[in-house]
Design an enzyme around this catalytic site. Structure first.
Site, short mmCIF file in Angstrom:
data_model
loop_
_atom_site.label_atom_id
_atom_site.label_comp_id
_atom_site.label_asym_id
_atom_site.label_seq_id
_atom_site.Cartn_x
_atom_site.Cartn_y
_atom_site.Cartn_z
N GLY A 181 0.82 -1.20 0.00
CA GLY A 181 0.00 0.00 0.00
C GLY A 181 0.85 1.25 0.00
O GLY A 181 2.07 1.20 0.01
N SER A 182 0.17 2.40 0.01
CA SER A 182 0.86 3.68 -0.05
C SER A 182 1.03 4.27 1.34
O SER A 182 0.21 4.08 2.21
CB SER A 182 0.07 4.66 -0.92
N SER A 183 2.12 5.01 1.53
CA SER A 183 2.34 5.72 2.78
C SER A 183 2.08 7.21 2.61
O SER A 183 2.55 8.02 3.38
CB SER A 183 3.77 5.50 3.28
#
Length: 296
Positions: free
Chosen positions: A62-64
């Site tokens: 996923g994205s941070s």
């Protein structure tokens, strides 16, 4: 033959984004998640504290982009002992680099390839030593490999990196890095250069104005960063406006006045500038230089 219960190897300069010495019991996470202290997220079973742990984070899931929370945690002395990633993550790296260069607080940050990252996830304890030596240990490693004598992988030679990495710096850039423009500009330039290299930029570009933040809430750490820059006695090199949404950010904008910043209550016309994370934008404003767009 004895079963492998520990691994020891050296990291390259590109693998070790922030150097240091640290040791901690492993705690695994997957993005998106908050890597600092705070209310447990749904993907954090048991809500275990990250403080003092070896945080092993899978960024591929996923994205941070929502923010890692590391900078706040480091400032509050509630951060992990070290962070291990499976790929370079710009948001996480920026917070650790800014903490090191401006707040003088080091949080070691390393990146491992897929095989070693899987071993890090299986480890119980991870220790990082000066020179980039990383040691993974724990009973779950016993099933991954076997070696003769000692139960430890033979040391690999420390990697050799090329002296010329192809990154172009102007004479003024080098003067800033050498401290000739003052300590605040020196720290800010170090952040800009390190992030430019991480992004794959080949040079820095001149900036004629800057906007820091828009709808962010910088919290106490933002005030601490500005206070350190003011203490060093330098100011913004280019005209700089500061977003002022939220009480904490308003205080941050007011604190930036000492650096020459101008609070801006309606930053709608500067949305493009606001896309740069505020800690990096703050450093860009200090030196008037920003990473060129990546070529890959």
């Amino acid at each position: 033959m004895r079963r492998l219960e520990s691994l020891s190897f050296y990291l390259s300069a590109t693998d070790c984004l922030v150097e240091g010495e640290a040791s901690g019991v492993v705690l695994t996470r997957a993005m998106p998640c908050r890597l600092g202290e705070g209310p447990p997220e749904r993907d954090e079973p048991g809500g275990e504290s990250v403080t003092g742990r070896a945080l092993v984070v899978s960024c591929r899931s996923g994205s941070s982009s929502a923010g890692a929370g590391l900078l706040e945690a480091i400032h509050a002395d509630q951060g992990p002992a070290l962070v291990v990633l499976d790929r370079p993550d710009q948001a996480v790296a920026l917070e650790a680099i800014v903490a090191e260069e401006i707040l003088s607080r080091s949080l070691p940050l390393v990146v491992l390839d897929d095989a070693r990252f899987a071993m890090a996830q299986a480890a119980h304890l991870i220790s990082l030593y000066r020179g980039g030596r990383l040691v993974l240990s724990g009973p779950r490693l016993a099933g991954l490999a076997s070696v003769t004598a000692g139960g430890e992988l033979g040391y690999e030679p420390a990697p050799v990196t090329a002296a010329n990495d192809g990154f172009a710096l102007s004479p003024e850039d080098r003067r800033c890095l050498d401290g000739g423009a003052g300590p605040a500009a020196q720290a800010a330039m170090r952040v800009v250069v390190r992030m430019a290299r991480l992004r794959g930029a080949r040079a820095l570009l001149d900036v004629d104005r800057m906007h820091v933040g828009s709808d962010i809430d910088v919290g106490p750490v933002g005030l601490a960063l500005v206070a350190r820059l003011v203490e060093w006695g330098d100011g913004f090199r280019v005209p700089t406006t500061i977003g002022a949404s939220g009480k904490a950010t308003t205080r941050f904008a007011e604190a930036c006045r000492a650096l020459g910043g101008m609070p801006l209550s309606d930053p709608a016309s500067l949305r493009a500038s606001a896309e740069m994370p505020w800690p990096l934008a703050l450093c860009v404003a200090m030196v008037g230089r920003a990473p060129a767009p990546s070529t890959h």
